[in-house]
Design a protein around this motif. Sequence first.
Motif, short mmCIF file in Angstrom:
data_model
loop_
_atom_site.label_atom_id
_atom_site.label_comp_id
_atom_site.label_asym_id
_atom_site.label_seq_id
_atom_site.Cartn_x
_atom_site.Cartn_y
_atom_site.Cartn_z
N THR A 261 18.41 79.20 103.36
CA THR A 261 17.06 78.67 103.23
C THR A 261 16.48 78.08 104.52
N HIS A 262 17.23 78.08 105.59
CA HIS A 262 16.75 77.51 106.86
C HIS A 262 17.19 78.38 108.04
N PHE A 263 16.40 78.32 109.11
CA PHE A 263 16.89 78.81 110.39
C PHE A 263 18.00 77.90 110.89
N CYS A 264 18.99 78.49 111.51
CA CYS A 264 19.96 77.77 112.32
C CYS A 264 19.68 78.11 113.78
N LEU A 265 20.36 77.47 114.69
CA LEU A 265 20.00 77.60 116.10
C LEU A 265 19.93 79.05 116.59
N PRO A 266 20.88 79.93 116.22
CA PRO A 266 20.76 81.32 116.69
C PRO A 266 19.47 82.00 116.24
N GLN A 267 19.08 81.81 114.97
CA GLN A 267 17.85 82.43 114.47
C GLN A 267 16.62 81.77 115.09
N THR A 268 16.68 80.47 115.31
CA THR A 268 15.55 79.77 115.92
C THR A 268 15.29 80.27 117.33
N LEU A 269 16.34 80.40 118.12
CA LEU A 269 16.16 80.85 119.50
C LEU A 269 15.70 82.30 119.56
N GLU A 270 16.18 83.13 118.65
CA GLU A 270 15.70 84.52 118.59
C GLU A 270 14.22 84.56 118.24
N ALA A 271 13.80 83.72 117.29
CA ALA A 271 12.39 83.67 116.91
C ALA A 271 11.52 83.19 118.08
N ILE A 272 12.00 82.20 118.81
CA ILE A 272 11.25 81.70 119.97
C ILE A 272 11.09 82.80 121.01
N LYS A 273 12.13 83.59 121.22
CA LYS A 273 12.03 84.70 122.17
C LYS A 273 11.00 85.73 121.71
N ARG A 274 10.90 85.95 120.40
CA ARG A 274 9.90 86.90 119.89
C ARG A 274 8.48 86.34 119.99
N LEU A 275 8.33 85.06 119.64
CA LEU A 275 6.99 84.46 119.60
C LEU A 275 6.46 84.15 120.99
N GLN A 276 7.35 83.79 121.92
CA GLN A 276 6.97 83.48 123.30
C GLN A 276 5.96 82.32 123.40
N PRO A 277 6.24 81.17 122.77
CA PRO A 277 5.36 80.01 122.99
C PRO A 277 5.56 79.48 124.40
N LYS A 278 4.61 78.68 124.86
CA LYS A 278 4.75 78.07 126.18
C LYS A 278 5.79 76.95 126.18
N LYS A 279 6.00 76.32 125.01
CA LYS A 279 6.97 75.25 124.89
C LYS A 279 7.36 75.13 123.43
#
Length: 322
Positions: A261-279
């Motif tokens: 039911t939640h992202f864990c750190l590996p999924q979170t970092l993969e999502a950040i790489k896909r989304l490409q936010p500035k921060k």
Amino acid sequence: MDVAVDVTENGNHEQPHSALIFLGTGCSSAVPNAMCLIQPSDPPCKVCFQSFSTPPERNPNYRCNTSLLIDYSPSVGEHKYILIDVGKTFREQVLRWFTFYKIPQVDSILLTHEHADAVLGLDDIRAVQPYSPINDIEPTPIFLNQHAMESLKVKFPYLVQRTLKAGQEVRRVAQLDWKIIENDCKSPFVASGLEIVPLPVMHGEDYICLGFSFGKNSKVAYISDISRFIEETELYISKRGGQQLDLLMIDTLYKNGSHNTHFCLPQTLEAIKRLQPKKAFLIGMTHEFDHHKDNEFLQDWSQREGIPVQLAHDGLRIPIHL
């Protein structure tokens, strides 16, 4: 401990002074985890014992339920306070951070969903409303989806009830103006003058939870409970969709593995790489995360990937031009 990080492009002090305040950055059980204290392991949990023995204002490992306060300044000298989620630790967050930052009231409430860590502090909203023994005050607008509304009718019938039944005594309770919003990023709404876009995400495969996007000058997204992105939502807040975020705040429950039911750190970092936010700031952490140690790892990751990412902490205030 640092309590301010400026994410604006420049230091133009003529602009209205909006800010984001992390009232809580922990999971539902919060940190310290009670079981680590009443039935300690051998050796004891370092994060929980440290967070219990150090004053919270100097302790980034002390984490209340995830919650954000948007201090929205539409014009110089004007402030509207928009609260995202009202969990089990809400009263503690008011005593700690409303007093620290001199927050005088809550003008609007946004609910991501109706789980305990997002709503069980709703009764305490009366503590931040004007006093009236007969409830003769302006109700606080509260925005939520229909599923959450149906659940809260059962959890808090006295907060939803519009009129007293015959013979029923008046009792002072929080006064709320319930407003239904859609699970659709094409259906924005306005809370205290700030346009908000709902961001539906999966929180387990049987449950839709809302995140929120807001800000015209700085584009921000807040996603506290997610196990999987819905494609339309991911595209809406991603660089490839033409909507690159200036700031992303996103769920990270455990350091390793995965969760239903939640992202864990590996999924979170993969999502950040896909989304490409500035921060990006990470929220919703359990006691597995040691703030300083794990931010050292994230600093190395950030340098490799070119996206600044770090763990948020309770009391962190981010000046931002919305």
